[in-house]
Write a protein that holds these residues in place. Structure first.
Motif, PDB file in Angstrom:
ATOM      1  N   GLY A  54       0.822  -1.206   0.000  1.00  0.00           N
ATOM      2  CA  GLY A  54       0.000   0.000   0.000  1.00  0.00           C
ATOM      3  C   GLY A  54       0.855   1.255   0.000  1.00  0.00           C
ATOM      4  O   GLY A  54       0.580   2.207  -0.732  1.00  0.00           O
ATOM      5  N   SER A  77      -6.159   4.891  -4.312  1.00  0.00           N
ATOM      6  CA  SER A  77      -7.272   3.956  -4.102  1.00  0.00           C
ATOM      7  C   SER A  77      -6.742   2.547  -3.875  1.00  0.00           C
ATOM      8  O   SER A  77      -7.226   1.816  -2.998  1.00  0.00           O
ATOM      9  CB  SER A  77      -8.222   3.980  -5.305  1.00  0.00           C
ATOM     10  OG  SER A  77      -8.817   5.249  -5.445  1.00  0.00           O
ATOM     11  N   GLY A  78      -5.755   2.152  -4.677  1.00  0.00           N
ATOM     12  CA  GLY A  78      -5.139   0.834  -4.494  1.00  0.00           C
ATOM     13  C   GLY A  78      -4.470   0.727  -3.136  1.00  0.00           C
ATOM     14  O   GLY A  78      -4.509  -0.329  -2.490  1.00  0.00           O
ATOM     15  N   VAL A 120      -5.380   2.302  -0.366  1.00  0.00           N
ATOM     16  CA  VAL A 120      -6.430   2.146   0.645  1.00  0.00           C
ATOM     17  C   VAL A 120      -6.881   0.691   0.712  1.00  0.00           C
ATOM     18  O   VAL A 120      -7.076   0.133   1.802  1.00  0.00           O
ATOM     19  CB  VAL A 120      -7.622   3.088   0.355  1.00  0.00           C
ATOM     20  CG1 VAL A 120      -8.830   2.717   1.215  1.00  0.00           C
ATOM     21  CG2 VAL A 120      -7.233   4.540   0.595  1.00  0.00           C
ATOM     22  N   GLN A 121      -7.040   0.062  -0.440  1.00  0.00           N
ATOM     23  CA  GLN A 121      -7.461  -1.342  -0.459  1.00  0.00           C
ATOM     24  C   GLN A 121      -6.463  -2.230   0.279  1.00  0.00           C
ATOM     25  O   GLN A 121      -6.844  -3.137   1.026  1.00  0.00           O
ATOM     26  CB  GLN A 121      -7.634  -1.814  -1.903  1.00  0.00           C
ATOM     27  CG  GLN A 121      -8.818  -1.186  -2.609  1.00  0.00           C
ATOM     28  CD  GLN A 121      -8.871  -1.538  -4.087  1.00  0.00           C
ATOM     29  OE1 GLN A 121      -8.083  -2.343  -4.576  1.00  0.00           O
ATOM     30  NE2 GLN A 121      -9.799  -0.931  -4.799  1.00  0.00           N
ATOM     31  N   ASP A 122      -5.170  -1.965   0.065  1.00  0.00           N
ATOM     32  CA  ASP A 122      -4.153  -2.767   0.749  1.00  0.00           C
ATOM     33  C   ASP A 122      -4.154  -2.513   2.252  1.00  0.00           C
ATOM     34  O   ASP A 122      -4.012  -3.443   3.050  1.00  0.00           O
ATOM     35  CB  ASP A 122      -2.766  -2.486   0.160  1.00  0.00           C
ATOM     36  CG  ASP A 122      -2.482  -3.319  -1.077  1.00  0.00           C
ATOM     37  OD1 ASP A 122      -3.168  -4.336  -1.287  1.00  0.00           O
ATOM     38  OD2 ASP A 122      -1.570  -2.956  -1.838  1.00  0.00           O
ATOM     39  N   TYR A 123      -4.311  -1.258   2.641  1.00  0.00           N
ATOM     40  CA  TYR A 123      -4.362  -0.962   4.074  1.00  0.00           C
ATOM     41  C   TYR A 123      -5.603  -1.589   4.706  1.00  0.00           C
ATOM     42  O   TYR A 123      -5.555  -2.064   5.848  1.00  0.00           O
ATOM     43  CB  TYR A 123      -4.346   0.549   4.319  1.00  0.00           C
ATOM     44  CG  TYR A 123      -3.094   1.236   3.847  1.00  0.00           C
ATOM     45  CD1 TYR A 123      -1.837   0.681   4.082  1.00  0.00           C
ATOM     46  CD2 TYR A 123      -3.147   2.454   3.154  1.00  0.00           C
ATOM     47  CE1 TYR A 123      -0.681   1.311   3.645  1.00  0.00           C
ATOM     48  CE2 TYR A 123      -1.994   3.091   2.725  1.00  0.00           C
ATOM     49  CZ  TYR A 123      -0.769   2.519   2.971  1.00  0.00           C
ATOM     50  OH  TYR A 123       0.375   3.137   2.540  1.00  0.00           O
ATOM     51  N   ASN A 124      -6.714  -1.601   3.960  1.00  0.00           N
ATOM     52  CA  ASN A 124      -7.918  -2.266   4.461  1.00  0.00           C
ATOM     53  C   ASN A 124      -7.616  -3.724   4.807  1.00  0.00           C
ATOM     54  O   ASN A 124      -8.023  -4.238   5.855  1.00  0.00           O
ATOM     55  CB  ASN A 124      -9.032  -2.245   3.403  1.00  0.00           C
ATOM     56  CG  ASN A 124      -9.631  -0.863   3.206  1.00  0.00           C
ATOM     57  OD1 ASN A 124      -9.418   0.041   4.006  1.00  0.00           O
ATOM     58  ND2 ASN A 124     -10.369  -0.690   2.116  1.00  0.00           N
ATOM     59  N   LYS A 125      -6.914  -4.386   3.900  1.00  0.00           N
ATOM     60  CA  LYS A 125      -6.596  -5.806   4.093  1.00  0.00           C
ATOM     61  C   LYS A 125      -5.642  -5.995   5.272  1.00  0.00           C
ATOM     62  O   LYS A 125      -5.825  -6.909   6.089  1.00  0.00           O
ATOM     63  CB  LYS A 125      -5.982  -6.377   2.810  1.00  0.00           C
ATOM     64  CG  LYS A 125      -5.782  -7.886   2.846  1.00  0.00           C
ATOM     65  CD  LYS A 125      -7.094  -8.636   2.960  1.00  0.00           C
ATOM     66  CE  LYS A 125      -6.866 -10.145   2.983  1.00  0.00           C
ATOM     67  NZ  LYS A 125      -8.121 -10.881   3.192  1.00  0.00           N
ATOM     68  N   GLU A 159      -7.610  -5.594   8.369  1.00  0.00           N
ATOM     69  CA  GLU A 159      -8.483  -6.760   8.545  1.00  0.00           C
ATOM     70  C   GLU A 159      -7.708  -7.909   9.204  1.00  0.00           C
ATOM     71  O   GLU A 159      -8.228  -8.619  10.064  1.00  0.00           O
ATOM     72  CB  GLU A 159      -9.020  -7.191   7.180  1.00  0.00           C
ATOM     73  CG  GLU A 159      -9.951  -8.386   7.202  1.00  0.00           C
ATOM     74  CD  GLU A 159     -10.335  -8.817   5.784  1.00  0.00           C
ATOM     75  OE1 GLU A 159     -10.330 -10.037   5.525  1.00  0.00           O
ATOM     76  OE2 GLU A 159     -10.610  -7.931   4.952  1.00  0.00           O
ATOM     77  N   ARG A 174      -3.323   4.617   6.006  1.00  0.00           N
ATOM     78  CA  ARG A 174      -4.596   4.645   5.263  1.00  0.00           C
ATOM     79  C   ARG A 174      -5.182   6.056   5.312  1.00  0.00           C
ATOM     80  O   ARG A 174      -5.725   6.558   4.315  1.00  0.00           O
ATOM     81  CB  ARG A 174      -5.580   3.634   5.839  1.00  0.00           C
ATOM     82  CG  ARG A 174      -6.848   3.506   4.984  1.00  0.00           C
ATOM     83  CD  ARG A 174      -7.732   2.369   5.421  1.00  0.00           C
ATOM     84  NE  ARG A 174      -8.383   2.634   6.711  1.00  0.00           N
ATOM     85  CZ  ARG A 174      -9.248   1.800   7.291  1.00  0.00           C
ATOM     86  NH1 ARG A 174      -9.543   0.639   6.695  1.00  0.00           N
ATOM     87  NH2 ARG A 174      -9.796   2.099   8.447  1.00  0.00           N
ATOM     88  N   LYS A 197      -6.217   8.428   2.155  1.00  0.00           N
ATOM     89  CA  LYS A 197      -7.537   9.061   2.047  1.00  0.00           C
ATOM     90  C   LYS A 197      -7.394  10.583   1.925  1.00  0.00           C
ATOM     91  O   LYS A 197      -8.154  11.236   1.210  1.00  0.00           O
ATOM     92  CB  LYS A 197      -8.389   8.711   3.268  1.00  0.00           C
ATOM     93  CG  LYS A 197      -8.870   7.263   3.281  1.00  0.00           C
ATOM     94  CD  LYS A 197      -9.709   6.968   4.523  1.00  0.00           C
ATOM     95  CE  LYS A 197     -10.209   5.540   4.533  1.00  0.00           C
ATOM     96  NZ  LYS A 197     -10.982   5.230   5.762  1.00  0.00           N
TER      97      LYS A 197
END
Length: 298
Positions: A58, A68-69, A71-76, A79, A91, A95
Motif C-alpha cells: 500500500g 485507491s489501491g 487504501v485497499q491494501d491498508y484495508n486488508k 483486517e 490509510r 484518504k
C-alpha cells in the motif's frame, strides 16, 4: 548486495515469503516501486495473511499515486491485524490524498486511540482538520503534537490556523471588515486552501472595490491555480488603483510570460524597472522574455 542474498534465499526456497518481502523493501528504498510491488505480490501469494506485505505494498502504491489501491491494501492489512496504529495512519494519508478528509480523520482518530502519543497522527489530523475548516480543532492537534515532540510540527502551521480563527472572530464582530477577510484569505492561502482564499478575497473586494492589495493577492492565488488570464485581470485592477506598485507589473509580466505574451512581459518588466531601477526580478523576467524572443544580447 542485499538483493543478491534475497535472490539466493529464494532460489533455495521459492516459498520463502519473507525473502520476497525483504527484497521488495530494498527495491522500494531504491525507488524501483513496480519491482517492489511484484515482490510484495509474491509474498502475499505465498502468505495471504502477511499484514506487513499488504502495508508496504500500500505504501508503495502511494508512491505511485495509486491512492485507491493503497487504501485497499491498508484495508486488508487492518483486517488481518487491527491493532497497528501505523496502518491507520497510512490509510489516513492515502484518504487525505483522495480528499476524503473526514475518512482520513477517522483513521487518525483510530491511530491515536491505539497510541495516544503518536505525534505524527496528531500532526496529520491537524492538517486534515484545517482542510475541512476546523481550525480550532487543528490548533488543538498541533499543540498536542508539539507537546509530545516540539521539533516535528512547524510553528507556522499552527500560526496560520490561529490567524484564520482570529480573522473569523473579527468577521463575526464586524462582517464588513475587508482587512479581516484579506488576513483570513492569506492564512488559507498559506495552508494551501486556495479556493477558500479566493472566496475571502472576493468578499474583501465586494466590501471595498478599491482595495488594490486584495486584487493583487487574488491574482497571485489565481496564478498558482494556473488561471493566468484571471490573474492578469486582477493585476490590471490592482495597477489601475495603484499604478506605482512595481511588484504588480512584474507578477503580471510573469503571467503574460506563461501565456507566451513575451512582448507584454517585456513591457511590464520595463515599467517595473522604471519605477524601481534596482528590482532584480524585473531584469530577470525581461531577460527571460527577450531570450525566448531570440534576443540573446538584449
Amino acid at each position: 548486495e542485499a538483493i543478491e542474498d534475497y535472490i539466493k534465499a529464494i532460489e533455495i526456497n521459492p516459498n520463502f515469503s519473507v525473502a520476497y518481502y525483504n527484497r521488495g523493501n530494498v527495491k522500494r528504498e531504491l525507488k524501483d516501486f513496480r519491482g517492489a510491488i511484484e515482490d510484495y505480490n509474491k509474498a502475499i501469494e505465498i502468505n495471504p495473511n502477511f499484514a506487513l506485505a499488504f502495508n508496504n505494498r500500500g505504501y508503495t502504491k502511494n508512491n505511485l499515486t495509486d491512492y485507491s489501491g493503497a487504501v485497499q491494501d491498508y484495508n486488508k492489512a487492518i483486517e488481518i491485524y487491527s491493532n497497528d496504529a501505523k496502518s491507520y495512519l497510512m490509510r489516513g494519508n492515502a484518504k487525505n490524498e483522495l480528499k476524503d478528509y473526514s475518512g482520513a480523520i477517522e483513521d487518525y482518530n483510530k491511530a491515536i486511540e491505539i497510541n495516544t502519543n503518536f505525534v505524527e497522527a496528531y500532526n496529520k489530523r491537524g492538517n486534515a482538520k484545517s482542510k475541512i475548516k476546523d481550525y480550532s480543532g487543528a490548533i488543538e492537534d498541533f499543540n498536542k503534537a508539539m507537546e509530545i515532540n516540539p521539533d516535528l510540527v512547524k510553528d507556522a502551521l499552527k500560526e496560520y490556523c490561529r490567524d484564520i480563527q482570529d480573522s473569523t472572530n473579527a468577521i463575526e464582530l464586524n462582517a464588513t471588515d475587508a482587512n479581516a477577510y484579506i488576513n483570513r484569505g492569506t492564512a488559507k492561502y498559506k495552508l494551501v486552501d486556495k479556493t477558500g482564499a479566493i472566496e475571502d478575497f472576493n468578499k474583501a473586494i465586494e466590501i471595498n472595490p478599491n482595495l488594490s492589495v486584495a486584487y493583487f493577492i487574488r491574482g497571485n492565488t489565481k496564478c498558482d491555480l494556473k488561471d493566468y488570464i484571471g490573474a492578469i485581470e486582477d493585476y490590471n485592477k490592482a495597477i489601475k488603483i495603484n499604478p506605482n506598485k512595481a511588484d504588480a507589473y512584474v507578477i503580471r509580466g510573469m503571467a503574460k510570460y506563461k501565456l507566451k505574451d513575451l512582448s507584454g512581459a517585456i513591457q511590464d518588466s520595463t515599467r517595473a524597472i522604471e519605477i524601481n531601477c534596482n528590482f532584480a526580478g524585473a531584469y530577470n523576467l525581461r531577460g527571460l522574455a527577450k531570450s525566448a524572443l531570440g534576443d540573446r544580447n538584449g
